[in-house]
Design a protein around this motif. Structure first.
Motif, PDB file in Angstrom:
ATOM      1  N   LEU A 103       0.844  -1.193   0.000  1.00  0.00           N
ATOM      2  CA  LEU A 103       0.000   0.000   0.000  1.00  0.00           C
ATOM      3  C   LEU A 103       0.879   1.243   0.000  1.00  0.00           C
ATOM      4  CD1 LEU A 103      -2.458  -1.071   2.851  1.00  0.00           C
ATOM      5  CD2 LEU A 103      -2.777  -1.397   0.404  1.00  0.00           C
ATOM      6  N   THR A 104       0.677   2.091  -0.991  1.00  0.00           N
ATOM      7  CA  THR A 104       1.341   3.396  -0.949  1.00  0.00           C
ATOM      8  C   THR A 104       0.732   4.223   0.181  1.00  0.00           C
ATOM      9  OG1 THR A 104      -0.230   4.425  -2.470  1.00  0.00           O
ATOM     10  CG2 THR A 104       1.683   3.288  -3.448  1.00  0.00           C
ATOM     11  N   ARG A 105       1.313   5.386   0.429  1.00  0.00           N
ATOM     12  CA  ARG A 105       0.768   6.240   1.492  1.00  0.00           C
ATOM     13  C   ARG A 105      -0.683   6.600   1.225  1.00  0.00           C
ATOM     14  NH1 ARG A 105       5.663  10.635   2.584  1.00  0.00           N
ATOM     15  NH2 ARG A 105       7.310   9.116   2.987  1.00  0.00           N
ATOM     16  N   ASP A 106      -0.985   6.939  -0.048  1.00  0.00           N
ATOM     17  CA  ASP A 106      -2.356   7.318  -0.394  1.00  0.00           C
ATOM     18  C   ASP A 106      -3.311   6.139  -0.209  1.00  0.00           C
ATOM     19  OD1 ASP A 106      -1.539   9.873  -0.991  1.00  0.00           O
ATOM     20  OD2 ASP A 106      -1.387   9.508  -3.162  1.00  0.00           O
ATOM     21  N   MET A 107      -2.892   4.960  -0.647  1.00  0.00           N
ATOM     22  CA  MET A 107      -3.740   3.779  -0.502  1.00  0.00           C
ATOM     23  C   MET A 107      -4.008   3.482   0.961  1.00  0.00           C
ATOM     24  SD  MET A 107      -2.086   1.163  -3.294  1.00  0.00           S
ATOM     25  CE  MET A 107      -2.087   1.510  -5.054  1.00  0.00           C
ATOM     26  N   LEU A 108      -2.972   3.637   1.784  1.00  0.00           N
ATOM     27  CA  LEU A 108      -3.119   3.367   3.208  1.00  0.00           C
ATOM     28  C   LEU A 108      -4.120   4.328   3.833  1.00  0.00           C
ATOM     29  CD1 LEU A 108      -2.063   1.606   5.544  1.00  0.00           C
ATOM     30  CD2 LEU A 108      -0.273   3.297   5.909  1.00  0.00           C
ATOM     31  N   GLY A 109      -4.043   5.598   3.456  1.00  0.00           N
ATOM     32  CA  GLY A 109      -4.988   6.573   3.983  1.00  0.00           C
ATOM     33  C   GLY A 109      -6.408   6.291   3.550  1.00  0.00           C
ATOM     34  N   LYS A 159     -13.824 -16.600   2.144  1.00  0.00           N
ATOM     35  CA  LYS A 159     -12.619 -15.856   2.525  1.00  0.00           C
ATOM     36  C   LYS A 159     -12.437 -15.991   4.034  1.00  0.00           C
ATOM     37  CE  LYS A 159     -10.388 -11.341   2.583  1.00  0.00           C
ATOM     38  NZ  LYS A 159     -10.135 -11.394   4.048  1.00  0.00           N
ATOM     39  N   GLY A 160     -11.599 -16.918   4.424  1.00  0.00           N
ATOM     40  CA  GLY A 160     -11.410 -17.201   5.836  1.00  0.00           C
ATOM     41  C   GLY A 160     -10.033 -16.835   6.333  1.00  0.00           C
ATOM     42  N   SER A 161      -9.454 -15.766   5.802  1.00  0.00           N
ATOM     43  CA  SER A 161      -8.116 -15.367   6.228  1.00  0.00           C
ATOM     44  C   SER A 161      -8.157 -13.979   6.845  1.00  0.00           C
ATOM     45  CB  SER A 161      -7.141 -15.389   5.045  1.00  0.00           C
ATOM     46  OG  SER A 161      -7.593 -14.548   4.002  1.00  0.00           O
ATOM     47  N   VAL A 162      -7.198 -13.724   7.736  1.00  0.00           N
ATOM     48  CA  VAL A 162      -7.098 -12.456   8.460  1.00  0.00           C
ATOM     49  C   VAL A 162      -6.025 -11.603   7.798  1.00  0.00           C
ATOM     50  CG1 VAL A 162      -6.669 -11.366  10.692  1.00  0.00           C
ATOM     51  CG2 VAL A 162      -7.686 -13.654  10.596  1.00  0.00           C
ATOM     52  N   GLN A 163      -6.378 -10.364   7.474  1.00  0.00           N
ATOM     53  CA  GLN A 163      -5.386  -9.421   6.947  1.00  0.00           C
ATOM     54  C   GLN A 163      -5.104  -8.337   7.988  1.00  0.00           C
ATOM     55  OE1 GLN A 163      -7.876 -10.601   4.643  1.00  0.00           O
ATOM     56  NE2 GLN A 163      -6.196 -11.965   4.134  1.00  0.00           N
ATOM     57  N   SER A 164      -3.831  -8.137   8.263  1.00  0.00           N
ATOM     58  CA  SER A 164      -3.408  -7.047   9.131  1.00  0.00           C
ATOM     59  C   SER A 164      -2.820  -5.937   8.271  1.00  0.00           C
ATOM     60  CB  SER A 164      -2.355  -7.526  10.140  1.00  0.00           C
ATOM     61  OG  SER A 164      -2.912  -8.469  11.026  1.00  0.00           O
ATOM     62  N   ILE A 165      -3.172  -4.704   8.587  1.00  0.00           N
ATOM     63  CA  ILE A 165      -2.615  -3.546   7.891  1.00  0.00           C
ATOM     64  C   ILE A 165      -1.428  -3.057   8.711  1.00  0.00           C
ATOM     65  CG2 ILE A 165      -3.083  -1.276   6.935  1.00  0.00           C
ATOM     66  CD1 ILE A 165      -4.696  -3.598   5.719  1.00  0.00           C
ATOM     67  N   LEU A 166      -0.240  -3.165   8.149  1.00  0.00           N
ATOM     68  CA  LEU A 166       1.002  -2.887   8.860  1.00  0.00           C
ATOM     69  C   LEU A 166       1.661  -1.645   8.267  1.00  0.00           C
ATOM     70  CD1 LEU A 166       2.235  -6.580   8.735  1.00  0.00           C
ATOM     71  CD2 LEU A 166       0.924  -5.495  10.560  1.00  0.00           C
ATOM     72  N   GLU A 167       1.788  -0.626   9.075  1.00  0.00           N
ATOM     73  CA  GLU A 167       2.383   0.619   8.601  1.00  0.00           C
ATOM     74  C   GLU A 167       3.904   0.527   8.654  1.00  0.00           C
ATOM     75  OE1 GLU A 167       2.077   5.450   9.407  1.00  0.00           O
ATOM     76  OE2 GLU A 167       0.927   4.032  10.635  1.00  0.00           O
ATOM     77  N   LEU A 168       4.555   0.936   7.561  1.00  0.00           N
ATOM     78  CA  LEU A 168       6.007   0.889   7.459  1.00  0.00           C
ATOM     79  C   LEU A 168       6.606   2.253   7.789  1.00  0.00           C
ATOM     80  CD1 LEU A 168       6.293  -1.248   4.205  1.00  0.00           C
ATOM     81  CD2 LEU A 168       6.285  -2.040   6.588  1.00  0.00           C
ATOM     82  N   SER A 169       7.920   2.276   7.908  1.00  0.00           N
ATOM     83  CA  SER A 169       8.597   3.469   8.415  1.00  0.00           C
ATOM     84  C   SER A 169       8.471   4.682   7.503  1.00  0.00           C
ATOM     85  CB  SER A 169      10.081   3.156   8.647  1.00  0.00           C
ATOM     86  OG  SER A 169      10.687   2.725   7.433  1.00  0.00           O
ATOM     87  N   ASP A 170       8.250   4.464   6.187  1.00  0.00           N
ATOM     88  CA  ASP A 170       8.170   5.594   5.262  1.00  0.00           C
ATOM     89  C   ASP A 170       6.738   6.057   5.043  1.00  0.00           C
ATOM     90  OD1 ASP A 170       7.178   3.504   3.792  1.00  0.00           O
ATOM     91  OD2 ASP A 170       8.385   3.909   1.993  1.00  0.00           O
ATOM     92  N   GLY A 171       5.776   5.540   5.822  1.00  0.00           N
ATOM     93  CA  GLY A 171       4.387   5.941   5.677  1.00  0.00           C
ATOM     94  C   GLY A 171       3.575   5.054   4.758  1.00  0.00           C
ATOM     95  N   SER A 172       4.233   4.142   4.030  1.00  0.00           N
ATOM     96  CA  SER A 172       3.504   3.158   3.233  1.00  0.00           C
ATOM     97  C   SER A 172       3.117   1.996   4.146  1.00  0.00           C
ATOM     98  CB  SER A 172       4.367   2.679   2.063  1.00  0.00           C
ATOM     99  OG  SER A 172       5.531   2.025   2.552  1.00  0.00           O
ATOM    100  N   GLY A 173       2.558   0.942   3.570  1.00  0.00           N
ATOM    101  CA  GLY A 173       2.129  -0.157   4.431  1.00  0.00           C
ATOM    102  C   GLY A 173       2.014  -1.469   3.692  1.00  0.00           C
ATOM    103  N   LEU A 174       1.749  -2.501   4.460  1.00  0.00           N
ATOM    104  CA  LEU A 174       1.488  -3.828   3.926  1.00  0.00           C
ATOM    105  C   LEU A 174       0.097  -4.267   4.364  1.00  0.00           C
ATOM    106  CD1 LEU A 174       4.773  -5.777   4.812  1.00  0.00           C
ATOM    107  CD2 LEU A 174       4.198  -4.673   2.651  1.00  0.00           C
TER     108      LEU A 174
END
Length: 446
Positions: A89-95, A330-345
């Motif tokens: 996720l880019t910064r914009d996508m994360l927001g 869909k039986g899986s858990v997704q965590s949104i993980l913020e990275l140091s540069d403001g993007s994320g996974l």
């Protein structure tokens, strides 16, 4: 060539993930997580191979490519190899993803995933541009405007489908039953989702529709249950239809709160992941809203993730009959993980299981009673045939009082319009099923 520091850091992050409760944001650093290079082995030989490829591209590719584009491509490629729900996720996508959980965002109002390299519709959300344009669960989007979606990154596809409200986008769709792909023109809009709606149906049965699980959905469900109860002036609700059709999911904690409103205790859902702190069990509180009144849960192939958690929990607890068609799976858990540069996974970190230990992943929830959607026709006109009630001065049947109109008959929705249950075969069948249960319980009580 020494492996880029950012790539080394990424590998460390990939191996050090905590799961939150639902869709959470989490900033990660080695210091905060207590992760050291001694604890997490770095695959230096593979990184050396990556560095060689990186150098060859930088030095010999026909066009100059920026380091940022190459690194983003490498990260996207790694995540794409994992599963359809993990992405960068880019910064914009994360927001934008943070905004979505609050129920207001710009776009088409559609939940998508990937299948065989194409973008697949999980579900259009009720009343949104995608729904109004005629998109359906299971559609494969093969082109966005004139761009093929084959092997397109999921978040890039989502980003392309968003845009200025009022602007049009053309989606080329393959659907079972179509002889060839068809184009759908969808007008973007600001998506404001009221996640819960309700109305009264005949025979004292309440209808509760949950379109998506947002942060406040659990509280809104209880509010609407109270409203339905207030409308039922002659006593308690006699039953409830909980409609989760085409609900693509959302916030895990909201799904738990909704299930908790109807069960007295025990497990609602549990998760299992690679790390011990990914294992989580969520239980119900002892209070429930309906005092054990009969329930039907409506589901279909567009019911996914959090919807499947609710349906599975109520089914395992024998609290409700699940009616409709098999869910998405869909039986899986997704965590949104913020990275140091403001993007994320957006990273898959665990699997969901129903209270009875059933895995939802790729299986879904099978309904107790299978009911496919059909078009309901109105009763045929009897023409000039006379019945007793047509005769002048016929006697009234006092035992039917309340069955013909009034509080027990054709009740009104919040907007003052007649419910459309006669046009909805699955809802009609759910109502008939509940009516049968109510009549049987009434006979047993008497």
């Amino acid at each position: 060539m020494k492996p880029p520091k950012r790539l080394q850091t990424f590998f460390v992050l990939m191996l050090g993930i905590l799961i939150g409760t639902g869709l959470t944001l989490e900033r990660i650093s080695q210091a905060e997580r207590g992760v050291s290079s001694e604890e997490v082995p770095i695959p230096y030989e593979q990184l050396q191979l990556f560095s060689e490829v990186y150098s060859q591209i930088k030095g010999k590719y026909v066009e100059d490519v920026s380091d940022e584009d190459l690194m983003k491509g490498a990260i996207d490629g790694m995540l794409r190899e994992l599963d359809p729900h993990s992405s960068y996720l880019t910064r914009d996508m994360l927001g934008e993803m943070q905004v979505e959980t609050e129920g207001k965002f710009g776009g088409l109002g559609i939940e998508v995933t990937t299948e065989n390299g194409f973008i697949k519709v999980v579900s259009p959300i009720d009343g949104t541009p995608a729904d109004k344009a005629g998109l359906q669960a299971g559609d494969l989007i093969v082109r966005i405007d004139d761009t093929p979606t084959k092997d397109m990154n999921l978040m890039e596809a989502v980003d392309q489908m968003r845009g200025e409200p009022g602007s049009d986008i053309k989606l080329t769709v393959v659907r079972e039953g179509f002889e060839q792909p068809r184009d759908f023109t969808v007008t973007r809009d600001v998506i404001r989702i009221e996640s819960v709606s309700s109305r009264m149906l005949p025979h004292g049965v309440g209808y509760l529709r949950v379109k998506q699980f947002q942060q406040d959905t659990g509280a809104k469900v209880r509010e609407h249950l109270n409203k339905l109860q207030d409308k039922r002036e002659s006593g308690e609700l006699r039953g409830l239809v909980l409609d989760l059709r085409n609900n693509p999911g959302g916030v895990l904690s909201a799904a738990v709160e909704v299930a908790d409103a109807f069960v007295e205790g025990g497990k609602i859902v549990y998760t299992e992941g690679r790390e011990s702190n990914s294992d989580m069990t969520l239980n119900a509180n002892p209070d429930q809203a309906l005092n054990g009144k009969p329930m039907v849960v409506l589901v279909n192939s567009g019911s996914a993730s959090a919807s499947e958690i609710v349906a599975g929990a109520l089914q395992d607890a024998e609290r409700a009959l699940v009616v409709g068609t098999p869910t998405f799976g869909k039986g899986s858990v997704q965590s949104i993980l913020e990275l140091s540069d403001g993007s994320g996974l957006k990273l898959t970190t665990a699997r969901y299981f129903t209270p009875a230990g059933r895995s939802i992943q790729a299986e879904g929830i099978d309904p107790d009673i299978a009911v496919k959607p059909l078009e309901v026709s109105q009763p045929e006109d009897n023409g000039n045939r006379l019945t007793e009630r047509d005769l002048p001065g016929h006697l009234m049947n006092n035992s039917l009082e309340g069955e013909e109109g009034g509080e027990e008959g054709q009740e009104q929705s919040e907007e003052g319009e007649a419910p459309d249950y006669m046009d909805d075969y699955q809802l009609n069948q759910a109502l008939n099923l509940l009516r049968g249960i109510i009549l049987m319980e009434s006979k047993q009580a008497s």
